[in-house]
Structures are given as C-alpha cells and as structure tokens.
Design a protein around this motif. Structure first.
Motif, PDB file in Angstrom:
ATOM      1  N   TYR A 167      21.787  30.077  48.751  1.00  0.00           N
ATOM      2  CA  TYR A 167      22.419  29.460  49.921  1.00  0.00           C
ATOM      3  C   TYR A 167      23.929  29.423  49.681  1.00  0.00           C
ATOM      4  O   TYR A 167      24.392  28.819  48.712  1.00  0.00           O
ATOM      5  N   ASN A 168      24.676  30.077  50.560  1.00  0.00           N
ATOM      6  CA  ASN A 168      26.129  30.124  50.422  1.00  0.00           C
ATOM      7  C   ASN A 168      26.796  29.100  51.329  1.00  0.00           C
ATOM      8  O   ASN A 168      26.276  28.768  52.397  1.00  0.00           O
ATOM      9  N   ILE A 169      27.953  28.622  50.915  1.00  0.00           N
ATOM     10  CA  ILE A 169      28.691  27.603  51.661  1.00  0.00           C
ATOM     11  C   ILE A 169      29.902  28.249  52.315  1.00  0.00           C
ATOM     12  O   ILE A 169      30.708  28.909  51.648  1.00  0.00           O
ATOM     13  N   LEU A 170      30.025  28.074  53.617  1.00  0.00           N
ATOM     14  CA  LEU A 170      31.117  28.689  54.386  1.00  0.00           C
ATOM     15  C   LEU A 170      32.470  28.174  53.891  1.00  0.00           C
ATOM     16  O   LEU A 170      32.634  26.990  53.614  1.00  0.00           O
ATOM     17  N   ARG A 171      33.422  29.084  53.752  1.00  0.00           N
ATOM     18  CA  ARG A 171      34.773  28.677  53.361  1.00  0.00           C
ATOM     19  C   ARG A 171      35.326  27.660  54.358  1.00  0.00           C
ATOM     20  O   ARG A 171      35.117  27.786  55.571  1.00  0.00           O
ATOM     21  N   ARG A 172      36.025  26.706  53.865  1.00  0.00           N
ATOM     22  CA  ARG A 172      36.617  25.694  54.741  1.00  0.00           C
ATOM     23  C   ARG A 172      37.788  26.289  55.522  1.00  0.00           C
ATOM     24  O   ARG A 172      38.563  27.090  54.999  1.00  0.00           O
ATOM     25  N   GLY A 173      37.913  25.879  56.777  1.00  0.00           N
ATOM     26  CA  GLY A 173      39.078  26.246  57.574  1.00  0.00           C
ATOM     27  C   GLY A 173      38.959  27.557  58.334  1.00  0.00           C
ATOM     28  O   GLY A 173      39.913  27.957  59.018  1.00  0.00           O
ATOM     29  N   LEU A 174      37.817  28.256  58.239  1.00  0.00           N
ATOM     30  CA  LEU A 174      37.660  29.510  58.975  1.00  0.00           C
ATOM     31  C   LEU A 174      37.398  29.217  60.447  1.00  0.00           C
ATOM     32  O   LEU A 174      36.538  28.408  60.784  1.00  0.00           O
ATOM     33  N   ASP A 175      38.143  29.892  61.331  1.00  0.00           N
ATOM     34  CA  ASP A 175      37.859  29.747  62.761  1.00  0.00           C
ATOM     35  C   ASP A 175      36.890  30.843  63.195  1.00  0.00           C
ATOM     36  O   ASP A 175      36.481  31.692  62.398  1.00  0.00           O
ATOM     37  N   ALA A 176      36.524  30.830  64.468  1.00  0.00           N
ATOM     38  CA  ALA A 176      35.512  31.770  64.954  1.00  0.00           C
ATOM     39  C   ALA A 176      35.946  33.217  64.774  1.00  0.00           C
ATOM     40  O   ALA A 176      35.137  34.087  64.413  1.00  0.00           O
ATOM     41  N   ASP A 177      37.228  33.501  65.013  1.00  0.00           N
ATOM     42  CA  ASP A 177      37.718  34.873  64.875  1.00  0.00           C
ATOM     43  C   ASP A 177      37.625  35.342  63.429  1.00  0.00           C
ATOM     44  O   ASP A 177      37.222  36.474  63.141  1.00  0.00           O
ATOM     45  N   ALA A 178      38.009  34.458  62.494  1.00  0.00           N
ATOM     46  CA  ALA A 178      37.963  34.825  61.082  1.00  0.00           C
ATOM     47  C   ALA A 178      36.529  35.065  60.630  1.00  0.00           C
ATOM     48  O   ALA A 178      36.258  35.963  59.827  1.00  0.00           O
ATOM     49  N   ILE A 179      35.590  34.277  61.158  1.00  0.00           N
ATOM     50  CA  ILE A 179      34.190  34.449  60.798  1.00  0.00           C
ATOM     51  C   ILE A 179      33.668  35.789  61.299  1.00  0.00           C
ATOM     52  O   ILE A 179      32.953  36.504  60.597  1.00  0.00           O
ATOM     53  N   ARG A 180      34.047  36.143  62.540  1.00  0.00           N
ATOM     54  CA  ARG A 180      33.598  37.435  63.083  1.00  0.00           C
ATOM     55  C   ARG A 180      34.170  38.595  62.276  1.00  0.00           C
ATOM     56  O   ARG A 180      33.485  39.581  62.000  1.00  0.00           O
ATOM     57  N   GLU A 181      35.437  38.497  61.866  1.00  0.00           N
ATOM     58  CA  GLU A 181      36.077  39.571  61.116  1.00  0.00           C
ATOM     59  C   GLU A 181      35.438  39.759  59.745  1.00  0.00           C
ATOM     60  O   GLU A 181      35.387  40.866  59.213  1.00  0.00           O
ATOM     61  N   ALA A 182      34.949  38.649  59.173  1.00  0.00           N
ATOM     62  CA  ALA A 182      34.385  38.711  57.822  1.00  0.00           C
ATOM     63  C   ALA A 182      32.862  38.772  57.816  1.00  0.00           C
ATOM     64  O   ALA A 182      32.234  38.584  56.777  1.00  0.00           O
ATOM     65  N   ALA A 183      32.275  39.056  58.972  1.00  0.00           N
ATOM     66  CA  ALA A 183      30.814  38.988  59.095  1.00  0.00           C
ATOM     67  C   ALA A 183      30.091  39.904  58.109  1.00  0.00           C
ATOM     68  O   ALA A 183      28.980  39.603  57.674  1.00  0.00           O
ATOM     69  N   ASP A 184      30.704  41.037  57.749  1.00  0.00           N
ATOM     70  CA  ASP A 184      30.053  41.990  56.849  1.00  0.00           C
ATOM     71  C   ASP A 184      30.474  41.827  55.395  1.00  0.00           C
ATOM     72  O   ASP A 184      30.125  42.662  54.554  1.00  0.00           O
ATOM     73  N   ASP A 185      31.211  40.768  55.106  1.00  0.00           N
ATOM     74  CA  ASP A 185      31.706  40.543  53.749  1.00  0.00           C
ATOM     75  C   ASP A 185      31.373  39.120  53.312  1.00  0.00           C
ATOM     76  O   ASP A 185      32.140  38.188  53.536  1.00  0.00           O
ATOM     77  N   PRO A 186      30.202  38.908  52.671  1.00  0.00           N
ATOM     78  CA  PRO A 186      29.796  37.551  52.290  1.00  0.00           C
ATOM     79  C   PRO A 186      30.827  36.830  51.429  1.00  0.00           C
ATOM     80  O   PRO A 186      31.016  35.629  51.559  1.00  0.00           O
ATOM     81  N   ALA A 187      31.510  37.569  50.558  1.00  0.00           N
ATOM     82  CA  ALA A 187      32.492  36.932  49.683  1.00  0.00           C
ATOM     83  C   ALA A 187      33.683  36.404  50.454  1.00  0.00           C
ATOM     84  O   ALA A 187      34.339  35.447  50.035  1.00  0.00           O
ATOM     85  N   ALA A 188      33.983  37.028  51.595  1.00  0.00           N
ATOM     86  CA  ALA A 188      35.085  36.543  52.421  1.00  0.00           C
ATOM     87  C   ALA A 188      34.679  35.320  53.235  1.00  0.00           C
ATOM     88  O   ALA A 188      35.514  34.499  53.605  1.00  0.00           O
ATOM     89  N   LEU A 189      33.383  35.195  53.500  1.00  0.00           N
ATOM     90  CA  LEU A 189      32.886  34.057  54.271  1.00  0.00           C
ATOM     91  C   LEU A 189      32.644  32.834  53.400  1.00  0.00           C
ATOM     92  O   LEU A 189      32.776  31.698  53.856  1.00  0.00           O
ATOM     93  N   SER A 190      32.278  33.058  52.138  1.00  0.00           N
ATOM     94  CA  SER A 190      31.869  31.949  51.275  1.00  0.00           C
ATOM     95  C   SER A 190      32.637  31.989  49.963  1.00  0.00           C
ATOM     96  O   SER A 190      32.871  33.053  49.392  1.00  0.00           O
ATOM     97  N   ASP A 191      32.995  30.813  49.467  1.00  0.00           N
ATOM     98  CA  ASP A 191      33.599  30.719  48.147  1.00  0.00           C
ATOM     99  C   ASP A 191      32.757  29.869  47.193  1.00  0.00           C
ATOM    100  O   ASP A 191      33.021  29.819  46.006  1.00  0.00           O
ATOM    101  N   LEU A 192      31.718  29.220  47.737  1.00  0.00           N
ATOM    102  CA  LEU A 192      30.839  28.378  46.943  1.00  0.00           C
ATOM    103  C   LEU A 192      29.385  28.620  47.348  1.00  0.00           C
ATOM    104  O   LEU A 192      29.121  29.219  48.391  1.00  0.00           O
ATOM    105  N   GLY A 193      28.452  28.133  46.548  1.00  0.00           N
ATOM    106  CA  GLY A 193      27.037  28.241  46.892  1.00  0.00           C
ATOM    107  C   GLY A 193      26.227  27.221  46.129  1.00  0.00           C
ATOM    108  O   GLY A 193      26.670  26.672  45.116  1.00  0.00           O
TER     109      GLY A 193
END
Length: 426
Positions: A55-81
C-alpha cells in the motif's frame, strides 16, 4: 481487514504474551519500528511479489493535474508506503542504530503489516507478524537459536509435534546448475518448483516443459529434473543429518552447505535434549531440497514451520546476508524466523489465567455510585479484573455474555450490602 471483538482480542493477547515470554527467555530484545517506510526502500527489488502488494501513500501537496501527469510513475505519486513485512524495516533499523546495538543483536519485532491480498481464509490485508532475527552472526548457531526459540514457543502454546522444514538457497542454485538450467532461467524455474506441493511433480514438470518451449530453450534440464524426481528411492527413515541431506540431493552436493545444515541439526538436537541422551534425540527438522520460499532477499538457509494438524506452514524465514548492506554500505550477516500469527492463533486454545480472577458485579439500579466504586476498587486492589453491570430482566443472558468475554465469577450487589458473595460463572 477486521474488527477484533473483546473476547478474541483477549485470546490473541494471551497467545502473544506466551510467544513474547519465550522469545525474551531466549535472550532476544523487543524493538519497534514505524509502520511507514520510504517508497524506494519498500520497492528496492528485495521483497519479491510482496512489493506488488504494498500500500503506497500519496505524496503530500499533489493537485489533480500533478496526479494525472504522474499516473504511470508510482514513484512520482508516492514517497512512502505501509510496511508489507517486518524484515525490510528491521534492516533499516539496524543500519540506522548500529552504534547503539551489540555486535550480535537478537531482535523481537511484533506488529501489524499490510498487503493488498485477495482476502481468503487465513489470509488478510492487515495481519500481525511475530519475528525474531539475529544480526552479526554468520554461523549455524544463529539458525539453531532461532529454531530452538520458535519450537519452544510452539510447545508453550500446546502445539506439540511441530517440525521445521529446512533447505538452503545455495543448494537449490547448485542443483539447478547440475540439471542444466541457465542462470537467467532460475528465478522463473524456482517459482514453478515452489508449486510442487500444490500441483505435484507431473504438474511442475509439465509447466517447466511448456515454459522451455515457449522461451525457445532446451528441455534437457527439465528432463534431468524429471528423472531426478522419478529416481528409485528406498523407504528407510533417516534422522536429520548428513545422510538424510545427501540422499535428498544429486551426488556431489557442496560440502560447505551440507556441513552448515548438519551443524544446525546437531545444535537443535542438543538444545532439545538433556544430559547424555542428547545424541539420541531425533531432531524436529526435515530436509526438503525443493523448499523455495519466494522472498528475493534470501541468500542461504531457508525454513518453514509445519504442524501435523494443518497442511499449510505456520511460519518461516531464512538467511538474508545481503540486505543490511544495501542500507549500511557494509555487509552484515542476518537471519530471521517469522511466525504466521493469524494462522497460529486459530490453532491455539489459550485459556485465561486462573490465578487472576475476573469478576462481574451485577448491581441493582438504586445502588449508590460511591458504594459500587468502593466494591470494585477493593476487588481490583486484591488483583481481580472487575466489570460493573446493571441487573437486567434476563440475568442468564447477561451472565452468559460475561462468561464469553472471559469472566470467571460474579456477585450481586444491593444497596447497603456488606461482604459480597462470589459465585463461579459456567
């Protein structure tokens, strides 16, 4: 994930207290690590298939656009788990705190872990692991200490007859080399061999042959493997030792590996016996040349805890000498044994401590609060566990529920009552 009701929680804690007590008696020290670890550490390629279930934890402070841009890169979406086991956090713990720990460190770690499993009987998305590990000892003594402590814990829980299936990753790798499997094939081959107890020898060889044809590789190694499985064998029983190990492997097994396993067996036998009879005691170990265990970080000895009452393992572990070096920059030998607590607790009948009475005080509605609290405090001071319950029309149902919650006695309290009369709960 589950809610644990009071009676079940009390039972679980009783089992945990037995395990903890036996591990402490064997010289292990309890530690605690955070439930959250860094994403890169949890996905460093050492957790096997468990990394895919984390279970990965979403990086803090990401807005909807940033989440869509990083959708194919789990490491960009999460920094903790959330941790998926206790071994990876332990390696990080040791690397971070080594200066404050003894040269050979024996750790107990008990706590919840999380995996995005498909829930089924005995398998949950949140579950408790009970681990003991030894860091800084590359000798067979470390494995022997783990096995003796674990078998002691299962004995204390009333699970007599437990055994440990044992193998060595080095023996497995050597055997696959003897059969002719190329190094790049072996991870996939081991995944298939690990299914022996589920689909049998015919199913495994068929899958290996199909895999070789699909990949365009030679089926010669599969033929050699199949011939080894079908070799004539006598039914004579050998106790755990060099003869049993060599009989289960192709000729020419590495002396270093066999000697290491034999020394483990000798140490366990000595610990399980007393006095001059030590040499005559049968070791509760069984060599299994096709025991695999799926974690990618195992480097040597691997083992699983078995009990005759169930077909599945109750725990397992192995040596992971290369893991701590990833965090410390210096290699440190390490080996661990993890109990599958959720499976174990279902088999154990752990009764409440009879020396500590649990009492329900059933009181009338008009009894003053001060009087109730005085009665309760007096019993608690005497070492009892006490619950207050207002009398209901259905007294039988109230008492049955209290008994189900682990209470062993009750007393009725009326206004102005003197000494209480305790009666046993069925």
């Amino acid at each position: 994930m589950r809610d644990i009701l009071p009676a079940d929680k009390a039972r679980r804690e009783r089992v945990l207290s037995v395990i903890r007590d036996r591990y402490l008696a064997h010289g292990f020290d309890e530690i605690e690590t955070p439930v959250v670890e860094e994403y890169d550490r949890l996905h460093a390629g050492i957790g096997g298939d468990n990394e895919k279930l984390s279970y990965n934890i979403l990086r803090r402070g990401l807005d909807a656009d940033a989440i869509r841009e990083a959708a194919d890169d789990p490491a960009a979406l999460s920094d903790l788990g959330l941790r998926y086991d206790l071994t990876v956090p332990l390696a990080r713990f040791y690397a971070s705190n080594r200066g404050q720990l003894p040269g050979v460190f024996r750790a107990i770690q008990i706590g919840p872990v999380w995996r995005a499993e498909r829930p089924q009987k005995g398998r949950y998305r949140q579950f408790v692991q009970c681990d003991i590990d030894i860091m800084g000892d590359d000798s067979s003594r470390a494995e022997a200490e783990l096995m003796v402590a674990t078998l002691d814990a299962t004995d204390a829980l009333g699970l007599d007859g437990a055994t440990v299936r044992i193998n060595d990753r080095r023996a497995l790798d050597w055997m696959l080399d003897v059969f002719g499997f190329a190094a790049e094939e072996r991870p996939g081959v081991l995944i298939t061999i690990d299914k022996l107890d589920k689909i049998g020898a015919e199913g495994v060889t068929a899958e290996l042959r199909e895999r070789a044809v699909w990949q365009g590789t030679s089926t010669g190694p599969v033929d050699a493997f199949q011939a080894f499985l079908q070799r004539p064998q006598t039914l004579e029983h050998h106790p755990f030792g060099e003869r049993q190990i060599r009989k289960a492997l192709p000729d020419g097994a590495p002396d270093e590996v066999v000697s290491h396993l034999v020394r483990i067996g000798e140490a366990v036998a000595a610990a399980r016996a007393s006095g001059p009879e030590a040499a005559e005691v049968e070791v509760p170990l069984l060599f299994d040349p096709f025991l695999v265990r799926g974690m990618g970080y195992y480097t040597g000895t691997i083992f699983e805890l078995a009990h005759p009452s169930v077909s599945y393992s109750l725990g397992g572990g192995g040596r992971y000498d290369g893991m701590i070096g990833r965090f410390l920059g210096q290699q440190v030998p390490a080996v661990g044994f993890s109990l599958g607590f959720e499976r174990l607790v279902d088999l154990v009948t752990a009764e409440p401590d009879a020396a500590a009475p649990s009492i329900v005080l059933v009181h009338d509605a008009d009894v003053p609060v001060a009087e109730l609290v005085a009665h309760k405090s007096s019993l608690i001071a005497g070492g009892a566990r006490v619950r207050l319950e207002r009398r209901t029309k259905n007294l039988k149902a109230l008492l049955e529920r209290s008994a189900a919650d682990g209470y062993t006695a009750f007393a009725t309290v009326s206004s102005g009552a003197g000494e209480l009369e305790l009666k046993p709960l069925a």
